[in-house]
Design a protein around this motif. Structure first.
Motif, PDB file in Angstrom:
ATOM      1  N   GLU A  58      15.388  70.816  40.371  1.00 11.89           N
ATOM      2  CA  GLU A  58      16.696  70.181  40.501  1.00 11.89           C
ATOM      3  C   GLU A  58      17.341  70.524  41.829  1.00 11.89           C
ATOM      4  OE1 GLU A  58      20.609  69.484  37.735  1.00 11.89           O
ATOM      5  OE2 GLU A  58      19.655  71.439  37.621  1.00 11.89           O
ATOM      6  N   ARG A  59      17.953  69.522  42.451  1.00  9.06           N
ATOM      7  CA  ARG A  59      18.861  69.724  43.581  1.00  9.06           C
ATOM      8  C   ARG A  59      20.090  68.873  43.320  1.00  9.06           C
ATOM      9  NH1 ARG A  59      15.019  67.997  48.302  1.00  9.06           N
ATOM     10  NH2 ARG A  59      13.251  69.384  47.967  1.00  9.06           N
ATOM     11  N   PHE A  60      21.238  69.375  43.704  1.00  9.07           N
ATOM     12  CA  PHE A  60      22.467  68.608  43.497  1.00  9.07           C
ATOM     13  C   PHE A  60      22.647  67.604  44.633  1.00  9.07           C
ATOM     14  CE2 PHE A  60      23.606  72.657  41.182  1.00  9.07           C
ATOM     15  CZ  PHE A  60      23.400  72.108  39.923  1.00  9.07           C
ATOM     16  N   THR A  61      21.644  66.739  44.756  1.00  9.42           N
ATOM     17  CA  THR A  61      21.663  65.670  45.762  1.00  9.42           C
ATOM     18  C   THR A  61      21.309  64.372  45.038  1.00  9.42           C
ATOM     19  OG1 THR A  61      19.360  66.200  46.310  1.00  9.42           O
ATOM     20  CG2 THR A  61      21.062  67.205  47.676  1.00  9.42           C
ATOM     21  N   VAL A  62      20.062  63.958  45.143  1.00 11.21           N
ATOM     22  CA  VAL A  62      19.584  62.808  44.371  1.00 11.21           C
ATOM     23  C   VAL A  62      18.381  63.236  43.542  1.00 11.21           C
ATOM     24  CG1 VAL A  62      20.467  61.042  45.925  1.00 11.21           C
ATOM     25  CG2 VAL A  62      18.201  62.017  46.348  1.00 11.21           C
ATOM     26  N   LYS A  63      18.442  64.464  43.004  1.00  9.70           N
ATOM     27  CA  LYS A  63      17.329  64.990  42.219  1.00  9.70           C
ATOM     28  C   LYS A  63      17.817  65.479  40.858  1.00  9.70           C
ATOM     29  CE  LYS A  63      13.831  67.176  43.669  1.00  9.70           C
ATOM     30  NZ  LYS A  63      12.926  68.221  44.196  1.00  9.70           N
ATOM     31  N   ASP A  64      18.421  64.581  40.095  1.00 11.96           N
ATOM     32  CA  ASP A  64      18.777  64.933  38.726  1.00 11.96           C
ATOM     33  C   ASP A  64      17.497  65.022  37.896  1.00 11.96           C
ATOM     34  OD1 ASP A  64      21.143  64.934  36.546  1.00 11.96           O
ATOM     35  OD2 ASP A  64      19.399  63.856  35.766  1.00 11.96           O
ATOM     36  N   PRO A  65      17.243  66.145  37.243  1.00 15.58           N
ATOM     37  CA  PRO A  65      15.954  66.319  36.565  1.00 15.58           C
ATOM     38  C   PRO A  65      15.750  65.394  35.375  1.00 15.58           C
ATOM     39  CG  PRO A  65      17.424  68.151  36.073  1.00 15.58           C
ATOM     40  CD  PRO A  65      18.085  67.343  37.157  1.00 15.58           C
ATOM     41  N   ALA A  66      16.825  65.061  34.668  1.00 13.66           N
ATOM     42  CA  ALA A  66      16.674  64.174  33.518  1.00 13.66           C
ATOM     43  C   ALA A  66      16.312  62.766  33.966  1.00 13.66           C
ATOM     44  CB  ALA A  66      17.962  64.156  32.705  1.00 13.66           C
ATOM     45  N   VAL A  67      16.972  62.286  35.008  1.00  9.90           N
ATOM     46  CA  VAL A  67      16.697  60.937  35.510  1.00  9.90           C
ATOM     47  C   VAL A  67      15.272  60.847  36.048  1.00  9.90           C
ATOM     48  CG1 VAL A  67      17.355  59.206  37.222  1.00  9.90           C
ATOM     49  CG2 VAL A  67      19.123  60.495  36.013  1.00  9.90           C
ATOM     50  N   LEU A  68      14.880  61.824  36.861  1.00  7.78           N
ATOM     51  CA  LEU A  68      13.531  61.800  37.425  1.00  7.78           C
ATOM     52  C   LEU A  68      12.471  61.947  36.338  1.00  7.78           C
ATOM     53  CD1 LEU A  68      13.957  63.886  40.710  1.00  7.78           C
ATOM     54  CD2 LEU A  68      13.905  61.406  40.440  1.00  7.78           C
ATOM     55  N   THR A  93      24.743  70.625  23.893  1.00 10.42           N
ATOM     56  CA  THR A  93      24.382  69.405  23.187  1.00 10.42           C
ATOM     57  C   THR A  93      23.808  68.364  24.139  1.00 10.42           C
ATOM     58  OG1 THR A  93      26.129  69.808  21.561  1.00 10.42           O
ATOM     59  CG2 THR A  93      25.228  67.593  21.652  1.00 10.42           C
ATOM     60  N   VAL A  94      24.314  68.314  25.371  1.00 11.14           N
ATOM     61  CA  VAL A  94      23.775  67.388  26.373  1.00 11.14           C
ATOM     62  C   VAL A  94      22.343  67.787  26.721  1.00 11.14           C
ATOM     63  CG1 VAL A  94      24.036  66.523  28.727  1.00 11.14           C
ATOM     64  CG2 VAL A  94      26.062  66.882  27.299  1.00 11.14           C
ATOM     65  N   THR A  95      22.123  69.070  26.937  1.00  7.46           N
ATOM     66  CA  THR A  95      20.768  69.543  27.256  1.00  7.46           C
ATOM     67  C   THR A  95      19.815  69.271  26.100  1.00  7.46           C
ATOM     68  OG1 THR A  95      21.682  71.273  28.674  1.00  7.46           O
ATOM     69  CG2 THR A  95      19.415  71.557  27.941  1.00  7.46           C
ATOM     70  N   ALA A  96      20.267  69.526  24.879  1.00  9.08           N
ATOM     71  CA  ALA A  96      19.432  69.254  23.712  1.00  9.08           C
ATOM     72  C   ALA A  96      19.086  67.770  23.618  1.00  9.08           C
ATOM     73  CB  ALA A  96      20.152  69.706  22.441  1.00  9.08           C
ATOM     74  N   THR A  97      20.034  66.919  23.976  1.00  8.85           N
ATOM     75  CA  THR A  97      19.806  65.477  23.930  1.00  8.85           C
ATOM     76  C   THR A  97      18.769  65.049  24.969  1.00  8.85           C
ATOM     77  OG1 THR A  97      22.048  65.083  23.132  1.00  8.85           O
ATOM     78  CG2 THR A  97      20.916  63.211  24.125  1.00  8.85           C
ATOM     79  N   VAL A  98      18.855  65.625  26.167  1.00 10.22           N
ATOM     80  CA  VAL A  98      17.842  65.336  27.184  1.00 10.22           C
ATOM     81  C   VAL A  98      16.458  65.715  26.659  1.00 10.22           C
ATOM     82  CG1 VAL A  98      16.969  65.968  29.468  1.00 10.22           C
ATOM     83  CG2 VAL A  98      19.419  65.578  29.145  1.00 10.22           C
ATOM     84  N   GLY A  99      16.356  66.915  26.102  1.00 13.67           N
ATOM     85  CA  GLY A  99      15.065  67.388  25.622  1.00 13.67           C
ATOM     86  C   GLY A  99      14.498  66.547  24.496  1.00 13.67           C
ATOM     87  N   SER A 100      15.321  66.215  23.503  1.00 12.73           N
ATOM     88  CA  SER A 100      14.807  65.451  22.367  1.00 12.73           C
ATOM     89  C   SER A 100      14.490  64.012  22.765  1.00 12.73           C
ATOM     90  CB  SER A 100      15.813  65.476  21.210  1.00 12.73           C
ATOM     91  OG  SER A 100      17.043  64.904  21.593  1.00 12.73           O
ATOM     92  N   THR A 101      15.298  63.437  23.666  1.00  7.93           N
ATOM     93  CA  THR A 101      15.029  62.075  24.131  1.00  7.93           C
ATOM     94  C   THR A 101      13.700  62.009  24.873  1.00  7.93           C
ATOM     95  OG1 THR A 101      17.406  61.646  24.351  1.00  7.93           O
ATOM     96  CG2 THR A 101      15.910  60.140  25.484  1.00  7.93           C
ATOM     97  N   MET A 102      13.478  62.960  25.793  1.00  4.50           N
ATOM     98  CA  MET A 102      12.232  62.979  26.552  1.00  4.50           C
ATOM     99  C   MET A 102      11.042  63.327  25.661  1.00  4.50           C
ATOM    100  SD  MET A 102      12.602  61.951  29.626  1.00  4.50           S
ATOM    101  CE  MET A 102      10.921  62.397  30.031  1.00  4.50           C
ATOM    102  N   HIS A 103      11.252  64.200  24.703  1.00  2.00           N
ATOM    103  CA  HIS A 103      10.185  64.561  23.767  1.00  2.00           C
ATOM    104  C   HIS A 103       9.715  63.320  23.003  1.00  2.00           C
ATOM    105  CE1 HIS A 103       7.901  67.208  21.100  1.00  2.00           C
ATOM    106  NE2 HIS A 103       8.468  66.614  20.063  1.00  2.00           N
ATOM    107  N   ALA A 104      10.683  62.507  22.547  1.00  2.00           N
ATOM    108  CA  ALA A 104      10.343  61.297  21.809  1.00  2.00           C
ATOM    109  C   ALA A 104       9.738  60.238  22.733  1.00  2.00           C
ATOM    110  CB  ALA A 104      11.593  60.743  21.128  1.00  2.00           C
ATOM    111  N   LEU A 105      10.333  60.070  23.912  1.00  2.00           N
ATOM    112  CA  LEU A 105       9.883  59.045  24.846  1.00  2.00           C
ATOM    113  C   LEU A 105       8.453  59.269  25.300  1.00  2.00           C
ATOM    114  CD1 LEU A 105      10.859  56.565  26.554  1.00  2.00           C
ATOM    115  CD2 LEU A 105      11.503  58.214  28.315  1.00  2.00           C
ATOM    116  N   THR A 106       8.086  60.535  25.520  1.00  2.00           N
ATOM    117  CA  THR A 106       6.759  60.858  26.043  1.00  2.00           C
ATOM    118  C   THR A 106       5.752  61.184  24.946  1.00  2.00           C
ATOM    119  OG1 THR A 106       7.284  63.217  26.242  1.00  2.00           O
ATOM    120  CG2 THR A 106       7.782  61.820  28.145  1.00  2.00           C
ATOM    121  N   GLU A 107       6.192  61.136  23.707  1.00  2.00           N
ATOM    122  CA  GLU A 107       5.327  61.487  22.577  1.00  2.00           C
ATOM    123  C   GLU A 107       4.718  62.875  22.754  1.00  2.00           C
ATOM    124  OE1 GLU A 107       2.727  58.000  22.567  1.00  2.00           O
ATOM    125  OE2 GLU A 107       3.908  57.198  20.882  1.00  2.00           O
ATOM    126  N   GLY A 108       5.590  63.807  23.201  1.00  2.00           N
ATOM    127  CA  GLY A 108       5.173  65.210  23.246  1.00  2.00           C
ATOM    128  C   GLY A 108       4.650  65.708  24.567  1.00  2.00           C
TER     129      GLY A 108
END
Length: 377
Positions: A58-68, A93-108
């Motif tokens: 992560e960098r606080f520029t254009v490198k948001d880890p959830a988006v990338l 709760t936001v961090t948990a949402t990122v994790g569960s969304t990516m977990h589901a999207l990538t199928e693990g």
């Protein structure tokens, strides 16, 4: 489309893997200035090469880890994905949402890593310094949220919240890791994490000591020390790169780390602190550091002069030289006790000759690993 972004070439496609090298990963979008658009062709190139995973700093520029992470997930089918962030820059709760969304999207295929960061920077942002107690508390919160638990009136080192709730319906969350430098954080990783990423520019001695610290922490916590997947992070500077790129990604990157957290890096490697004192007191280093991150802002001539100032032993803590030499250094990491290696500082298309050389003489792995950076096979 970024016209300067590397494309998956015919030669690279022809070199597509017959099998995936789950033990190898790369870091996305490492060049300065950061161009988020290259994350897409990089991921496609990495998958064509057969690399196991994409790691995102992560960098606080254009490198948001959830988006990338979402971008990598959308243009890949096999790549594991592991962003690194700091736990206190988002609500749990936001961090948990990122994790569960990516977990589901990538199928693990997804894992999440966290680090301490720099205390002075957090103070400037109005955020608390990251401590072991805060990380321990936060990891527990995250796992409880992913398990579907509602947490009421939490008041602990990580923070105070009247209610924490996250209904994901998945039954589990992704693996959680730590990015670590010093021995205490390594021990903490063994205690609470599923995986750990060692710092770049670690000597063989530092890598072995870090592996021992991770295992020690796991044993003290009553965990199986073999349950924690350990990643080396190896600056990979192949001589197929331009002279400017070689200097910037070797000398420049190490000098930048010495700007940020020199004492812990020098200590972890057992380097002579009096040598570091001489470097940081030099007009050359102070002038370069004043201009910003050295690997991004220093001129080629300044980097050449810094190369003469920094001991060769320090710069040798990287994979450098021919593709075959780089591949040999990557392979040697497994003899030091790690399970996987991130080839840091080069994009997948730049890593092609190194990966081909590695594949031609692939070592016997200490243990089979999955594409998910936090899991074993």
């Amino acid at each position: 489309m970024d016209r300067t972004a590397p494309q998956v070439t015919e030669s690279l496609s022809a070199a597509s893997a017959d099998y995936q090298l789950n033990e190898l990963g790369y870091y996305a979008v490492t060049r300065h200035p950061a161009d988020a658009r290259v994350v897409l062709p990089e991921a496609r190139a990495a998958e064509a090469l057969g690399l196991g995973s994409c790691h995102i700093g992560e960098r606080f520029t254009v490198k948001d880890p959830a988006v990338l992470s979402g971008a990598v997930a959308g243009c890949s089918q096999k790549l594991g994905i592991a962003p690194s962030t700091n736990h206190h820059t988002r609500h749990p709760t936001v961090t948990a949402t990122v994790g569960s969304t990516m977990h589901a999207l990538t199928e693990g295929r997804f894992a999440m890593a966290f680090g301490r960061g720099m205390g002075g920077y957090w103070q400037a942002m109005g955020l608390p310094t990251v401590t072991a107690a805060r990380l321990r508390d936060f990891f527990g919160i995250l796992r409880r949220l992913w398990a579907g638990e509602m947490i009421l009136d939490h008041d602990g080192p990580a923070g105070k919240w009247p209610m924490l709730r996250h209904a994901n319906g998945l039954g589990e969350g992704p693996p959680i890791g730590l990015v670590a430098v010093g021995p205490k954080t390594m021990e903490l990783a063994g205690e609470i994490a599923d995986f750990v990423v060692l710092h770049t520019f670690f000597s063989d001695r530092a890598t072995e000591a870090s592996v021992a610290a991770v295992r020690r922490g796991a044993e003290r916590a009553g965990r199986d020390p073999d349950s924690v997947r350990i990643w080396a992070c190896l600056a990979t500077v192949c001589d197929s790169l331009s002279p400017d790129d070689q200097l910037r990604r070797g000398v420049g990157r190490l000098a930048t780390y010495l700007q940020a957290y020199p004492d812990v890096l020098v200590s972890a490697n057992g380097w002579d602190p009096t040598v570091w004192d001489r470097i940081r007191q030099s007009e050359l280093f102070t002038d370069a550091a004043t201009a910003g991150p050295i690997d991004a802002s220093a001129s080629f001539e300044t980097l050449q002069r810094l190369a003469e100032l920094i001991p060769a032993e320090w710069l040798a803590a990287a994979a450098a030289g021919s593709a075959r030499a780089c591949a040999g250094t990557v392979a040697r990491q497994f003899d030091l006790g790690v399970h996987s290696v991130i080839m840091h500082g080069a994009s997948p298309h730049e890593l092609e000759p190194v990966v081909q050389a590695y594949r031609a003489d692939r070592p016997t792995l200490p243990r089979a690993v999955a594409a998910n950076p936090g899991r074993f096979a």
